[in-house]
Motif scaffolding. Structure first.
Motif, mmCIF file in Angstrom:
data_model
loop_
_atom_site.group_PDB
_atom_site.id
_atom_site.type_symbol
_atom_site.label_atom_id
_atom_site.label_comp_id
_atom_site.label_asym_id
_atom_site.label_seq_id
_atom_site.Cartn_x
_atom_site.Cartn_y
_atom_site.Cartn_z
ATOM 1 N N CYS A 1 -0.859 5.724 -7.907
ATOM 2 C CA CYS A 1 -0.341 5.093 -7.771
ATOM 3 C C CYS A 1 0.965 5.076 -8.031
ATOM 4 C CB CYS A 1 -1.660 3.409 -8.789
ATOM 5 S SG CYS A 1 -3.101 4.025 -7.639
ATOM 6 N N VAL B 1 -7.985 3.199 -2.741
ATOM 7 C CA VAL B 1 -8.274 4.156 -4.075
ATOM 8 C C VAL B 1 -9.877 4.256 -4.768
ATOM 9 C CG1 VAL B 1 -7.844 3.121 -6.052
ATOM 10 C CG2 VAL B 1 -5.583 3.145 -4.686
ATOM 11 N N VAL C 1 0.665 3.483 -2.301
ATOM 12 C CA VAL C 1 -0.144 4.526 -3.205
ATOM 13 C C VAL C 1 -0.663 5.972 -2.440
ATOM 14 C CG1 VAL C 1 -2.962 4.608 -3.147
ATOM 15 C CG2 VAL C 1 -1.929 2.416 -3.437
ATOM 16 N N GLU D 1 0.676 -1.096 0.098
ATOM 17 C CA GLU D 1 -0.297 0.230 0.386
ATOM 18 C C GLU D 1 0.717 0.973 0.026
ATOM 19 O OE1 GLU D 1 -0.672 -2.887 2.308
ATOM 20 O OE2 GLU D 1 -2.500 -3.587 1.179
ATOM 21 N N CYS E 1 -3.286 -2.986 -7.098
ATOM 22 C CA CYS E 1 -3.048 -1.464 -6.722
ATOM 23 C C CYS E 1 -4.502 -1.522 -7.104
ATOM 24 C CB CYS E 1 -2.295 -0.732 -8.003
ATOM 25 S SG CYS E 1 -1.001 -1.050 -7.187
#
Length: 410
Positions: free
Chosen positions: A133, A176, A118, A115, A170
């Motif tokens: 991303c 996200v 991100v 993560e 992702c």
């Protein structure tokens, strides 16, 4: 949110015969700082290959850090840097924690915590405005498990699926899709070779045997823009306006002299990409080619005008002649010695001897030996390919695949 996309700087590149590119890169970076300021860019994205080698010179490192420091006075809030296949993850990541205090976000390789790729970047009001991303170059170990005894086709399929799975993962990160649902645009980066894209001679082979496998359909629909690096020619992927290579800012080989050099300026409004425009990068040095007969090349060299460029041009010369190599070399040397090296310097010279027909219709062999060529003129792969000529033909393909994999790991 206004974003600028660039890639493939290759700081520290040494050209033919070890010629430095420092002045050209400094010219580009100074222009980039000015452009970011004038265009009121809020986020700068650099999609890999910041450096040309994994062990960049002190000059290359100085260019990089001086540029990041100069960005502090532009009004750009965030800089996102991802690693490419030429970059050393350790070199990029070493100052990452320090650079984070300057709002420079560095992802040199896939982090242990997935993560961490991100990033949520704030807008001018201090509220979340853009999701990035930040996917770096995906190495073999990032996208597949090693399977002994697999065929080349199985290896390609495994890598292809691994890259697709990485981007899908992702897109599935909770942050996200939650922020996407709230109306924030999502930008992804990548450093890879996409299907249908046009390369030049200066990109190193990546993902062994996997060239041209990734397609536009492998990028999830949640991405409003995909900022790609690796290929040095600016281009779309699969005809999609929002999946782009920005290309390199300077020509990195003579094969790129006809490529436009640009960066891409993106405007996001209402959670969507609303405008995309290319900004031409002014060149500091021209790479030029003079191919033809000895007379044509001589006339081209002597008439060359370098007006508008602060640095002397570098020339690639190729002569087609019935004369011997020695005769051509002597004639060409006389011309070169008379040139103003502040305007033009000849770096590469080759002679192709014209074919003469015999009475029976057979052709003599051509002489295409370079007039001058050193080890610097060859890539590592070209040197190994010549070495393979001494090996049995049946084993060459596998040896070359193994060499590509070793080169990628280095």
């Amino acid at each position: 949110m206004r974003v600028l996309h660039t890639a493939d700087w290759h700081l520290g590149q040494r050209f033919i015969q070890g010629h430095e590119r420092t002045d050209e890169h400094r010219h580009f970076l100074e222009w980039l700082v000015q452009t970011v300021r004038e265009q009121q860019v809020e986020v700068l994205v650099v999609a890999g290959d910041i450096f040309d080698t994994g062990s960049p010179s002190n000059q290359a490192l100085e260019l990089y850090y001086s540029f990041l420091l100069s960005m502090r006075g532009t009004g750009c809030r965030d800089v996102v840097v991802v690693g490419g296949n030429h970059d050393s993850p350790a070199t990029l990541n070493a100052p990452a924690r320090l650079l984070r205090h300057l709002r420079v976000h560095v992802v040199g390789c896939v982090p242990d915590c997935f993560e961490e790729q991100v990033l949520v970047l704030d807008d001018a009001q201090g509220k979340p405005g853009l999701v990035v991303c930040a996917v770096p170059f995906l190495r073999d170990r990032d996208v597949r498990l090693s399977v002994p005894g697999e065929t080349a086709e199985e290896r390609e399929a495994r890598i292809k699926q691994g890259i697709a799975d990485h981007y899908a993962r992702c897109a599935e990160v909770e942050q996200v899709w939650q922020l996407k649902d709230l109306g924030l645009p999502v930008l992804a980066t990548g450093h890879l070779y996409a299907a249908g894209a046009a390369p030049s001679d200066s990109e190193r082979t990546i993902h062994v045997g996997n060239l041209g496998q990734i397609t536009a359909d492998h990028f999830p629909a949640v991405f409003d823009y995909v900022a790609l690096g690796h290929l040095h020619r600016p281009q779309r992927v699969g005809g999609r306006e929002h999946i782009r290579y920005s290309g390199s800012p300077i020509p990195l080989s003579f094969s790129e002299i006809d490529h436009p050099k640009e960066v891409l300026l993106l405007d996001f409004q209402g959670g969507k990409l609303t405008e995309l425009q290319s900004l031409p990068v002014p060149g500091a040095r021209r790479l030029v080619r003079f191919h033809g007969t000895l007379q044509e090349v001589t006339e081209g060299l002597t008439a060359y005008d370098n007006t508008g460029y602060p640095l002397p041009a570098w020339a690639d010369v190729q002569i087609h002649s019935e004369l011997t190599q020695l005769e051509v070399a002597d004639a060409l040397l006389t011309v070169i010695q008379a040139l103003d090296r502040q305007q033009l310097e000849v770096l590469a010279r080759r002679h192709f001897r014209l074919v003469k027909l015999r009475a029976l219709g057979q052709a003599e062999e051509t002489d295409d030996t370079p007039l001058t060529r050193s080890l610097h003129d060859f890539t590592e792969r070209e040197v190994f390919e010549q070495r393979l000529e001494a090996e049995p033909e049946a084993s060459r393909a596998e040896l070359l695949r193994t060499f590509d994999e070793l080169l990628e790991r280095m």
